[in-house]
Motif scaffolding. Structure first.
Motif, PDB file in Angstrom:
ATOM      1  N   LEU A 195      58.792  50.963  36.396  1.00  0.00           N
ATOM      2  CA  LEU A 195      57.618  50.720  37.239  1.00  0.00           C
ATOM      3  C   LEU A 195      56.500  50.152  36.378  1.00  0.00           C
ATOM      4  CD1 LEU A 195      55.865  50.998  39.818  1.00  0.00           C
ATOM      5  CD2 LEU A 195      55.343  53.336  39.077  1.00  0.00           C
ATOM      6  N   ILE A 196      56.000  48.999  36.784  1.00  0.00           N
ATOM      7  CA  ILE A 196      54.877  48.359  36.091  1.00  0.00           C
ATOM      8  C   ILE A 196      53.722  48.234  37.082  1.00  0.00           C
ATOM      9  CG2 ILE A 196      54.044  46.226  35.002  1.00  0.00           C
ATOM     10  CD1 ILE A 196      56.963  45.713  34.130  1.00  0.00           C
ATOM     11  N   ILE A 197      52.529  48.595  36.648  1.00  0.00           N
ATOM     12  CA  ILE A 197      51.341  48.369  37.469  1.00  0.00           C
ATOM     13  C   ILE A 197      50.365  47.501  36.681  1.00  0.00           C
ATOM     14  CG2 ILE A 197      49.419  49.425  38.717  1.00  0.00           C
ATOM     15  CD1 ILE A 197      51.045  51.918  39.082  1.00  0.00           C
ATOM     16  N   VAL A 198      49.961  46.396  37.278  1.00  0.00           N
ATOM     17  CA  VAL A 198      48.964  45.490  36.688  1.00  0.00           C
ATOM     18  C   VAL A 198      48.071  44.972  37.813  1.00  0.00           C
ATOM     19  CG1 VAL A 198      50.364  44.702  34.733  1.00  0.00           C
ATOM     20  CG2 VAL A 198      50.507  43.498  36.917  1.00  0.00           C
ATOM     21  N   VAL A 199      47.012  44.274  37.438  1.00  0.00           N
ATOM     22  CA  VAL A 199      46.172  43.667  38.469  1.00  0.00           C
ATOM     23  C   VAL A 199      46.954  42.559  39.168  1.00  0.00           C
ATOM     24  CG1 VAL A 199      44.006  44.270  37.341  1.00  0.00           C
ATOM     25  CG2 VAL A 199      45.056  42.068  36.855  1.00  0.00           C
ATOM     26  N   SER A 200      46.680  42.403  40.441  1.00  0.00           N
ATOM     27  CA  SER A 200      47.400  41.424  41.253  1.00  0.00           C
ATOM     28  C   SER A 200      46.908  40.001  41.000  1.00  0.00           C
ATOM     29  CB  SER A 200      47.213  41.773  42.729  1.00  0.00           C
ATOM     30  OG  SER A 200      47.682  40.732  43.556  1.00  0.00           O
ATOM     31  N   GLY A 201      47.807  39.059  41.222  1.00  0.00           N
ATOM     32  CA  GLY A 201      47.416  37.654  41.148  1.00  0.00           C
ATOM     33  C   GLY A 201      46.430  37.288  42.242  1.00  0.00           C
ATOM     34  N   SER A 202      46.347  38.128  43.283  1.00  0.00           N
ATOM     35  CA  SER A 202      45.398  37.866  44.379  1.00  0.00           C
ATOM     36  C   SER A 202      44.047  38.518  44.133  1.00  0.00           C
ATOM     37  CB  SER A 202      45.973  38.399  45.697  1.00  0.00           C
ATOM     38  OG  SER A 202      46.013  39.827  45.687  1.00  0.00           O
ATOM     39  N   SER A 203      43.897  39.187  42.993  1.00  0.00           N
ATOM     40  CA  SER A 203      42.677  39.959  42.729  1.00  0.00           C
ATOM     41  C   SER A 203      41.532  39.079  42.222  1.00  0.00           C
ATOM     42  CB  SER A 203      42.956  41.036  41.683  1.00  0.00           C
ATOM     43  OG  SER A 203      43.182  40.444  40.416  1.00  0.00           O
ATOM     44  N   GLY A 204      40.353  39.651  42.245  1.00  0.00           N
ATOM     45  CA  GLY A 204      39.195  38.972  41.666  1.00  0.00           C
ATOM     46  C   GLY A 204      39.337  38.813  40.164  1.00  0.00           C
ATOM     47  N   TRP A 205      40.101  39.731  39.534  1.00  0.00           N
ATOM     48  CA  TRP A 205      40.320  39.631  38.084  1.00  0.00           C
ATOM     49  C   TRP A 205      40.960  38.297  37.731  1.00  0.00           C
ATOM     50  CZ3 TRP A 205      37.906  42.993  35.227  1.00  0.00           C
ATOM     51  CH2 TRP A 205      37.675  44.284  35.708  1.00  0.00           C
ATOM     52  N   ASN A 206      41.974  37.899  38.492  1.00  0.00           N
ATOM     53  CA  ASN A 206      42.681  36.654  38.203  1.00  0.00           C
ATOM     54  C   ASN A 206      41.727  35.465  38.252  1.00  0.00           C
ATOM     55  OD1 ASN A 206      44.921  35.032  37.622  1.00  0.00           O
ATOM     56  ND2 ASN A 206      45.434  34.771  39.782  1.00  0.00           N
ATOM     57  N   LYS A 207      40.901  35.433  39.279  1.00  0.00           N
ATOM     58  CA  LYS A 207      39.943  34.332  39.422  1.00  0.00           C
ATOM     59  C   LYS A 207      38.881  34.392  38.323  1.00  0.00           C
ATOM     60  CE  LYS A 207      40.617  34.319  44.451  1.00  0.00           C
ATOM     61  NZ  LYS A 207      41.611  35.410  44.473  1.00  0.00           N
ATOM     62  N   LEU A 208      38.442  35.609  37.994  1.00  0.00           N
ATOM     63  CA  LEU A 208      37.426  35.790  36.951  1.00  0.00           C
ATOM     64  C   LEU A 208      37.942  35.306  35.603  1.00  0.00           C
ATOM     65  CD1 LEU A 208      34.615  37.082  36.249  1.00  0.00           C
ATOM     66  CD2 LEU A 208      35.880  39.194  35.751  1.00  0.00           C
ATOM     67  N   TRP A 209      39.149  35.704  35.242  1.00  0.00           N
ATOM     68  CA  TRP A 209      39.724  35.325  33.950  1.00  0.00           C
ATOM     69  C   TRP A 209      39.970  33.820  33.856  1.00  0.00           C
ATOM     70  CZ3 TRP A 209      43.767  39.846  34.180  1.00  0.00           C
ATOM     71  CH2 TRP A 209      43.117  41.048  33.878  1.00  0.00           C
ATOM     72  N   LYS A 210      40.457  33.237  34.964  1.00  0.00           N
ATOM     73  CA  LYS A 210      40.746  31.803  34.941  1.00  0.00           C
ATOM     74  C   LYS A 210      39.467  30.979  34.801  1.00  0.00           C
ATOM     75  CE  LYS A 210      45.187  31.638  37.312  1.00  0.00           C
ATOM     76  NZ  LYS A 210      45.920  31.221  38.537  1.00  0.00           N
ATOM     77  N   LYS A 211      38.418  31.419  35.470  1.00  0.00           N
ATOM     78  CA  LYS A 211      37.185  30.635  35.458  1.00  0.00           C
ATOM     79  C   LYS A 211      36.355  30.878  34.199  1.00  0.00           C
ATOM     80  CE  LYS A 211      33.309  29.205  38.348  1.00  0.00           C
ATOM     81  NZ  LYS A 211      32.726  29.228  39.724  1.00  0.00           N
ATOM     82  N   TYR A 212      36.330  32.139  33.720  1.00  0.00           N
ATOM     83  CA  TYR A 212      35.398  32.484  32.646  1.00  0.00           C
ATOM     84  C   TYR A 212      36.076  32.931  31.340  1.00  0.00           C
ATOM     85  CZ  TYR A 212      31.650  32.302  36.086  1.00  0.00           C
ATOM     86  OH  TYR A 212      30.752  31.879  37.032  1.00  0.00           O
ATOM     87  N   GLY A 213      37.388  33.064  31.356  1.00  0.00           N
ATOM     88  CA  GLY A 213      38.081  33.590  30.181  1.00  0.00           C
ATOM     89  C   GLY A 213      37.754  32.876  28.884  1.00  0.00           C
ATOM     90  N   SER A 214      37.667  31.557  28.944  1.00  0.00           N
ATOM     91  CA  SER A 214      37.417  30.781  27.726  1.00  0.00           C
ATOM     92  C   SER A 214      35.986  30.948  27.213  1.00  0.00           C
ATOM     93  CB  SER A 214      37.690  29.293  27.990  1.00  0.00           C
ATOM     94  OG  SER A 214      36.795  28.799  28.978  1.00  0.00           O
ATOM     95  N   ARG A 215      35.088  31.494  28.043  1.00  0.00           N
ATOM     96  CA  ARG A 215      33.687  31.650  27.647  1.00  0.00           C
ATOM     97  C   ARG A 215      33.342  33.079  27.258  1.00  0.00           C
ATOM     98  NH1 ARG A 215      30.399  29.070  32.487  1.00  0.00           N
ATOM     99  NH2 ARG A 215      28.634  29.488  31.085  1.00  0.00           N
ATOM    100  N   LEU A 216      34.321  33.957  27.373  1.00  0.00           N
ATOM    101  CA  LEU A 216      34.096  35.360  27.013  1.00  0.00           C
ATOM    102  C   LEU A 216      34.739  35.637  25.658  1.00  0.00           C
ATOM    103  CD1 LEU A 216      34.910  36.995  30.458  1.00  0.00           C
ATOM    104  CD2 LEU A 216      32.644  36.651  29.461  1.00  0.00           C
ATOM    105  N   PRO A 217      34.099  36.451  24.835  1.00  0.00           N
ATOM    106  CA  PRO A 217      34.634  36.748  23.499  1.00  0.00           C
ATOM    107  C   PRO A 217      35.818  37.700  23.581  1.00  0.00           C
ATOM    108  CG  PRO A 217      32.656  38.022  23.880  1.00  0.00           C
ATOM    109  CD  PRO A 217      32.824  37.128  25.082  1.00  0.00           C
TER     110      PRO A 217
END
Length: 261
Positions: free
Chosen positions: A138-160
């Motif tokens: 059993l694996i639990i992670v954040v969903s691809g439909s989550s706000g996390w996915n959108k947050l990381w894709k948009k801002y990941g390169s600008r966060l340390p």
């Protein structure tokens, strides 16, 4: 999470202990043990009286201490044997391979911990090789439909980004599992996180939330003003959050991935 534990988990573990005198559970990176004990309770209900061997792999000595305290004050664990390994999943994997006496398991769970693994496909392949007959991961992670996915894709390169933490969602994991040829099922659980305090200045809870959302220590005090302004705006948009009764609720959807032997 509780909905999954009550409604889905019993079906997932329904056959893991068939014809076995002992059920072996391996818990990877499970912190202070609250969810572990819920899982054990469900296994006990499914297989009353059967001995359970629960081994925990956790890199934080502090979390292990809390886990042991929780076990000490929890009843109905007479048929459960606990062992704690103060190491990372990679260290466990290396130790098992060096011993050349790899243990097999009936249920392995990896809950919210694959963000801290450098080579996820190799890790998935290794732990899948440890499954006994009818066993499950059993694996639990954040969903691809989550706000996390959108947050990381948009801002990941600008966060340390911390070298120890990877941006990974269920979309990434299912692609890896497809590439490995492993069979799995994936369930989404709708979940939200109240981030209303992020938009109130001088709020200590806001500082903690910003650190959590951005994986950045002291984000509020150190972030470039333009980055902070963009995030304040975006996090209130429908693609990231919903607004309800004056609250801003971040899309915190989780995915539960079940891999069979």
């Amino acid at each position: 999470m509780q909905e999954f534990m009550d409604k889905k988990l019993p079906g997932i573990i329904a056959r893991i202990g068939d014809t076995k005198s002992e059920i072996k559970i391996l818990s990877i990176g499970r912190g202070a043990g609250e969810i572990d004990l819920q899982i054990i309770s469900k296994v006990q209900a499914q297989y009353p009286g059967v001995c359970i061997n629960n081994e925990v792999v956790e890199p934080s000595a502090e979390q292990i201490a809390k886990y042991k305290e929780l076990v000490a004050k929890t009843s109905n664990l007479e048929n459960v044997k606990f062992a704690w390994r103060n190491e990372t999943s990679s260290e466990y994997q290396r130790r098992m391979l060096e011993k050349k006496e790899v243990q097999k398991w009936d249920f392995i769970h990896m809950i919210q911990m694959l963000y801290y693994v450098k080579d996820i496909p190799a890790t998935l392949k290794f732990f899948h090789s440890l499954l006994r007959t009818n066993a499950k991961i059993l694996i639990i992670v954040v969903s691809g439909s989550s706000g996390w996915n959108k947050l990381w894709k948009k801002y990941g390169s600008r966060l340390p980004q911390d070298d120890l933490c990877l941006y990974v969602t269920s979309d990434d994991l299912t692609q890896m599992l497809d590439n490995l040829g492993l069979k799995y099922e994936c369930y989404d659980l709708l979940s939200t996180l109240d981030i209303s305090d992020c938009f109130t200045d001088g709020n200590e809870t806001a500082d903690l939330l910003w650190d959590f959302l951005t994986e950045t220590c002291n984000f509020n005090a150190t972030a470039p003003p333009d980055l902070k302004a963009e995030l304040v705006k975006d996090l209130q948009e429908p693609e990231f959050s919903t607004k309800k009764e004056g609250k801003v609720l971040f899309n915190n959807n989780l995915s539960f991935i079940v891999i069979g032997a």
